[in-house]
Design an enzyme around this catalytic site. Structure first.
Site, PDB file in Angstrom:
ATOM      1  N   HIS A 160      -7.909   1.579   1.439  1.00 63.21           N
ATOM      2  CA  HIS A 160      -7.778   1.395   2.896  1.00 63.21           C
ATOM      3  C   HIS A 160      -8.561   2.472   3.657  1.00 63.21           C
ATOM      4  O   HIS A 160      -8.001   3.200   4.488  1.00 63.21           O
ATOM      5  CB  HIS A 160      -6.302   1.402   3.315  1.00 63.21           C
ATOM      6  CG  HIS A 160      -6.065   0.698   4.609  1.00 63.21           C
ATOM      7  ND1 HIS A 160      -4.938  -0.045   4.865  1.00 63.21           N
ATOM      8  CD2 HIS A 160      -6.830   0.597   5.747  1.00 63.21           C
ATOM      9  CE1 HIS A 160      -5.009  -0.550   6.095  1.00 63.21           C
ATOM     10  NE2 HIS A 160      -6.145  -0.175   6.642  1.00 63.21           N
ATOM     11  N   GLU A 207       0.847  -1.194   0.000  1.00 63.98           N
ATOM     12  CA  GLU A 207       0.000   0.000   0.000  1.00 63.98           C
ATOM     13  C   GLU A 207       0.878   1.237   0.000  1.00 63.98           C
ATOM     14  O   GLU A 207       1.934   1.216   0.628  1.00 63.98           O
ATOM     15  CB  GLU A 207      -0.915  -0.001   1.229  1.00 63.98           C
ATOM     16  CG  GLU A 207      -1.940  -1.127   1.149  1.00 63.98           C
ATOM     17  CD  GLU A 207      -2.928  -1.138   2.320  1.00 63.98           C
ATOM     18  OE1 GLU A 207      -2.956  -0.169   3.084  1.00 63.98           O
ATOM     19  OE2 GLU A 207      -3.664  -2.119   2.440  1.00 63.98           O
TER      20      GLU A 207
HETATM   21  P1  NAD Z   1     -10.566  -8.972  16.605  1.00 68.32           P
HETATM   22  O1  NAD Z   1      -9.304  -9.302  17.292  1.00 68.32           O
HETATM   23  O2  NAD Z   1     -11.732  -8.522  17.416  1.00 68.32           O
HETATM   24  O3  NAD Z   1     -11.037 -10.232  15.732  1.00 68.32           O
HETATM   25  C1  NAD Z   1     -10.177 -10.984  14.938  1.00 68.32           C
HETATM   26  C2  NAD Z   1     -10.692 -12.408  14.927  1.00 68.32           C
HETATM   27  O4  NAD Z   1      -9.883 -13.177  14.049  1.00 68.32           O
HETATM   28  C3  NAD Z   1     -10.619 -13.082  16.296  1.00 68.32           C
HETATM   29  O5  NAD Z   1     -11.867 -13.576  16.717  1.00 68.32           O
HETATM   30  C4  NAD Z   1      -9.611 -14.200  16.091  1.00 68.32           C
HETATM   31  O6  NAD Z   1      -9.910 -15.347  16.871  1.00 68.32           O
HETATM   32  C5  NAD Z   1      -9.744 -14.457  14.634  1.00 68.32           C
HETATM   33  N1  NAD Z   1      -8.594 -15.151  14.083  1.00 68.32           N
HETATM   34  C6  NAD Z   1      -7.286 -14.969  14.377  1.00 68.32           C
HETATM   35  N2  NAD Z   1      -6.540 -15.814  13.646  1.00 68.32           N
HETATM   36  C7  NAD Z   1      -7.384 -16.521  12.890  1.00 68.32           C
HETATM   37  C8  NAD Z   1      -7.207 -17.535  11.928  1.00 68.32           C
HETATM   38  N3  NAD Z   1      -5.993 -17.990  11.623  1.00 68.32           N
HETATM   39  N4  NAD Z   1      -8.298 -18.047  11.328  1.00 68.32           N
HETATM   40  C9  NAD Z   1      -9.534 -17.608  11.636  1.00 68.32           C
HETATM   41  N5  NAD Z   1      -9.769 -16.651  12.568  1.00 68.32           N
HETATM   42  C10 NAD Z   1      -8.707 -16.115  13.178  1.00 68.32           C
HETATM   43  O7  NAD Z   1     -10.190  -7.879  15.510  1.00 68.32           O
HETATM   44  P2  NAD Z   1     -11.197  -6.910  14.724  1.00 68.32           P
HETATM   45  O8  NAD Z   1     -11.368  -5.639  15.473  1.00 68.32           O
HETATM   46  O9  NAD Z   1     -12.383  -7.684  14.288  1.00 68.32           O
HETATM   47  O10 NAD Z   1     -10.271  -6.542  13.461  1.00 68.32           O
HETATM   48  C11 NAD Z   1      -9.881  -7.510  12.519  1.00 68.32           C
HETATM   49  C12 NAD Z   1      -8.842  -6.904  11.621  1.00 68.32           C
HETATM   50  O11 NAD Z   1      -9.444  -5.883  10.822  1.00 68.32           O
HETATM   51  C13 NAD Z   1      -7.735  -6.149  12.357  1.00 68.32           C
HETATM   52  O12 NAD Z   1      -6.701  -7.022  12.780  1.00 68.32           O
HETATM   53  C14 NAD Z   1      -7.235  -5.161  11.340  1.00 68.32           C
HETATM   54  O13 NAD Z   1      -6.142  -5.702  10.637  1.00 68.32           O
HETATM   55  C15 NAD Z   1      -8.408  -5.018  10.383  1.00 68.32           C
HETATM   56  N6  NAD Z   1      -8.888  -3.629  10.358  1.00 68.32           N
HETATM   57  C16 NAD Z   1      -8.911  -2.991   9.156  1.00 68.32           C
HETATM   58  C17 NAD Z   1      -9.329  -1.674   9.073  1.00 68.32           C
HETATM   59  C18 NAD Z   1      -9.363  -0.947   7.748  1.00 68.32           C
HETATM   60  O14 NAD Z   1      -9.390   0.280   7.741  1.00 68.32           O
HETATM   61  N7  NAD Z   1      -9.391  -1.642   6.618  1.00 68.32           N
HETATM   62  C19 NAD Z   1      -9.742  -0.989  10.237  1.00 68.32           C
HETATM   63  C20 NAD Z   1      -9.740  -1.681  11.453  1.00 68.32           C
HETATM   64  C21 NAD Z   1      -9.312  -3.012  11.509  1.00 68.32           C
END
Ligand code: NAD
Length: 515
Positions: free
Chosen positions: A283, A264
Site C-alpha cells: 500500500h 492489510e
Molecule cells: P475518483 O473519485 O477521481 O475516481 C474514481 C472513479 O471510479 C470515478 O470516475 C467513478 O465514476 C468511478 N467508479 C465508481 N464506481 C464505479 C463502478 N462501480 N464501476 C466503474 N467505475 C466506477 O478517485 P481517484 O482519485 O481516481 O481514486 C480512486 C481510488 O484510488 C480511491 O478511491 C482510493 O481508494 C484509491 N487510492 C489508493 C491509493 C494507494 O495508496 N494505493 C492512494 C490514493 C487513492
C-alpha cells in the site's frame, strides 16, 4: 481565536503547513493506540488532523466532541470517519482529494512494467546468485498492448495519459463518466465484460463501495485473457482475493500487480506471497515525497480555512451539508450533492447510500407505501475486546445487508475471534435482511455482533427511545424537542414524523424529564 488542533499521528509539518496553522491555532500531537483513549484525545479539539492512525472516529466519539469543527485526512480514503455522523454533528471533513493521482498512476505503471519485464523476478534471481540466462526472463513490450482502466476518475485518467506515452491503446469502463468524456481523453468507452475480455492489462481505479466490493471475482477473472495481468492500486476488497489466487494458480490469467489487499497489512501466510506471477507492494502507491507534502499542505490549509470560517477547497462532507450526501435532521431526507456520483462514492467508503424508485414492499409498514426506498449502511467502531462491532442497516423497512456490510462484519468477527480466542456460539439468520452472530468468549458474557435492521417505531421499547434522547442531549444540550424527535426517527430509519409518531415521541420526552 486560538483553536486547539490535534494531530493524531506524528506528522513532520512543512514550513508552508506550519504557516497555515499559525495564527489559527495550537497544534497538539497525540498518539492514540487503543480506541478507548481516542475520545479523551479529541474531546476538546476544534480540529482533528490525521494521516494514519489505528482507530475510528465513530458516531459515538464525534457526538461527544462538542467543539469539533473540522476533521482533516491527509490522504484520500475516509475509512476511519463516520461521515454521516460528522455531517449530523456539523463537522466539516476535508481530505487530500486529487493530490495523489500522479503518484498512484505512476505506481500502476510501475507494476505493469515490472510484470511485463520480470523486473522483480530477475532482481531476486541476481540477489540469490542464480545465474539464469536472460531468456528465462523473456518479457514483452507495452507498446501495442491494450490497457483496460476500471474507474476513469482522477487516477484512471492520469494512468491513461501515461499509457498513451508507452504506445498502448486504452479502453475504460466507468458508468458514471459520460462516454464522450472518455473519448475526449483518448480512450474507448466500453462495458465491463468487453474491457475484461479485450485487455492485456486491467487496472482498477474505483473507490471501494458496496457496488465495487468484489467487483472482480471468479466470473470476471474467467472473462480475462489467459495472458492478461490484473493491477490493483485502489482498495483490496474490490477483488475477491481467494478467486484471484485460484485464477493465478490455475493459469486463468498470467499475473497480478497489487498494492492493496483484502486484509492489510498482508498476512505473512498469505497465499499471494507464494505465487511467482505477482508483484506485491505494501500500500505505497500514494507514498511519493511530493505527493505527501502536497497532501499535507492541501489538507492543513483547508483545516485552517474552515477554522477561519472560509469555504474549504477539498471538502468530503460539509458541516453545513453542502458537499457530501448528508442526512438532514430537519427534513429526514437524504440529499445527493451536486457533482459527480464518483465523488459521492469516493467520499463514503463504508457508508453507502442509495435511492431507488421502488415502492415499499411492506404493506404493514407503519407509514405504508413510501415512494422512494432509502438505505444507509454504516459500520461502527473497531472490534475491541469488550465491545461488539455493529453493522447498522437503517432504512425504511426494506433494507438489505449488502455484500460490503457483510464482509466488514465478517472481518470484524474474525478479528475478534483471533483476539479473544472466542467461539461462534450461534449464527443468526443470515438472510437478506438480518445478520447476526453471537460470540462467546470463554469466561465472559456473549458478545452479539449484529446488524440492526429497521424496526417498527412502536416495537422500540420506550426506555430505549428515552435513553437515545438523553444521549443526544449530552452531545447537543441545546437540541430542541423537534430535533430530538427527528434524531430518533433518523436513528431508526423512519422518514416522516406522523401525528402518531409525534404522540409517541412526545411521551418519550416527557418520560425523559420525569426520569
Ligand atoms: P475518483 O473519485 O477521481 O475516481 C474514481 C472513479 O471510479 C470515478 O470516475 C467513478 O465514476 C468511478 N467508479 C465508481 N464506481 C464505479 C463502478 N462501480 N464501476 C466503474 N467505475 C466506477 O478517485 P481517484 O482519485 O481516481 O481514486 C480512486 C481510488 O484510488 C480511491 O478511491 C482510493 O481508494 C484509491 N487510492 C489508493 C491509493 C494507494 O495508496 N494505493 C492512494 C490514493 C487513492
Amino acid at each position: 481565536m486560538n483553536y486547539d488542533i490535534v494531530f493524531l499521528d506524528r506528522v513532520e509539518l512543512t514550513p508552508v503547513s506550519r504557516r497555515a496553522l499559525e495564527g489559527v491555532g495550537t497544534v497538539r500531537t497525540v498518539t492514540v493506540t487503543v480506541q478507548e483513549d481516542l475520545l479523551a484525545a479529541v474531546r476538546d479539539a476544534d480540529a482533528v488532523v490525521y494521516h494514519l492512525f489505528p482507530n475510528q472516529l465513530t458516531r459515538d466519539v464525534l457526538e461527544r466532541c462538542r467543539r469539533l469543527k473540522v476533521i482533516g485526512r491527509i490522504g484520500i480514503g475516509m475509512d476511519q470517519v463516520d461521515l454521516a455522523a460528522a455531517g449530523a454533528c456539523g463537522v466539516t471533513v476535508v481530505n487530500a482529494a486529487g493530490t495523489q493521482a500522479a503518484a498512484v498512476a505512476d505506481h500502476a505503471m510501475a507494476l505493469m512494467l515490472c510484470l511485463a519485464r520480470n523486473v522483480v523476478a530477475s532482481h531476486n534471481s541476481l540477489l540469490a546468485g542464480d545465474r539464469r540466462p536472460p531468456r528465462d526472463f523473456m518479457g514483452f513490450e507495452l507498446e501495442g498492448k491494450t490497457l483496460g482502466i476500471i474507474g476513469f476518475g482522477a487516477i484512471g485518467r492520469r494512468l491513461a495519459q501515461r499509457a498513451f506515452g508507452f504506445g498502448m491503446a486504452v479502453q475504460a469502463y466507468d458508468p458514471y463518466v459520460p462516454p464522450d468524456a472518455i473519448e475526449e481523453a483518448g480512450a474507448t468507452p466500453v462495458g465491463l465484460t468487453e474491457l475484461l475480455g479485450g485487455s492485456d492489462f486491467v487496472s482498477i481505479h474505483v473507490p471501494l463501495t458496496d457496488e465495487t466490493w468484489h467487483l472482480i471475482g471468479a466470473n470476471e477473472l474467467a472473462i480475462m485473457r489467459p495472458g492478461a495481468y490484473l493491477v490493483n492500486t485502489a482498495r483490496g476488497p474490490i477483488i475477491d482475493e481467494a478467486s484471484l489466487v485460484a485464477a493465478l494458480r490455475g493459469g486463468v490469467i498470467a499475473g497480478a500487480g497489487l498494492d492493496v489487499y483484502e486484509e492489510e497489512p498482508l498476512a505473512p501466510g498469505s497465499p499471494l506471497l507464494a505465487l511467482g506471477q505477482v508483484v506485491l507492494t505494501p500500500h505505497i502507491a500514494g507514498w511519493a515525497i511530493e505527493t505527501q507534502l502536497r497532501s499535507q499542505e492541501s489538507v492543513v490549509k483547508d483545516v485552517a480555512r474552515v477554522l477561519r470560517g472560509e469555504t474549504p477547497v477539498s471538502p468530503v462532507s460539509s458541516g453545513s451539508g453542502t458537499a457530501a450526501p448528508s442526512h438532514s435532521p430537519l427534513t429526514g431526507t437524504w440529499r445527493r450533492p451536486g457533482g459527480s456520483r464518483s465523488a459521492t462514492q469516493a467520499m463514503l467508503p463504508y457508508t453507502e447510500w442509495e435511492e431507488t424508485g421502488l415502492p415499499h414492499p411492506s404493506a404493514t409498514h407503519p407509514f405504508g407505501a413510501v415512494p422512494g426506498l432509502r438505505r444507509i449502511i454504516e459500520t461502527e467502531g473497531p472490534v475491541t475486546t469488550d465491545r461488539a462491532y455493529k453493522v447498522y442497516i437503517r432504512g425504511s423497512g426494506s433494507t438489505r445487508v449488502t455484500k460490503l456490510a457483510r464482509s466488514k462484519l465478517d472481518q470484524a468477527v474474525n478479528r475478534l475471534l483471533a483476539q479473544k480466542q472466542a467461539q461462534i456460539d450461534e449464527l443468526g439468520s443470515p438472510g437478506d435482511s438480518e445478520y447476526q452472530r453471537v460470540l462467546r468468549v470463554p469466561g465472559s458474557a456473549p458478545v452479539v455482533v449484529r446488524e440492526i435492521g429497521s424496526r417498527d417505531l412502536y416495537e422500540v421499547p420506550m426506555n430505549e427511545v428515552v435513553a437515545l434522547m438523553r444521549q443526544r442531549l449530552e452531545g447537543f444540550p441545546r437540541a430542541s424537542h423537534e430535533e430530538l424527535m427527528r434524531f430518533v426517527l433518523d436513528t431508526y430509519g423512519w422518514k416522516r414524523l406522523t401525528d402518531k409518531a409525534r404522540t409517541y415521541l412526545t411521551d418519550a420526552i416527557r418520560l425523559m424529564y420525569e426520569g
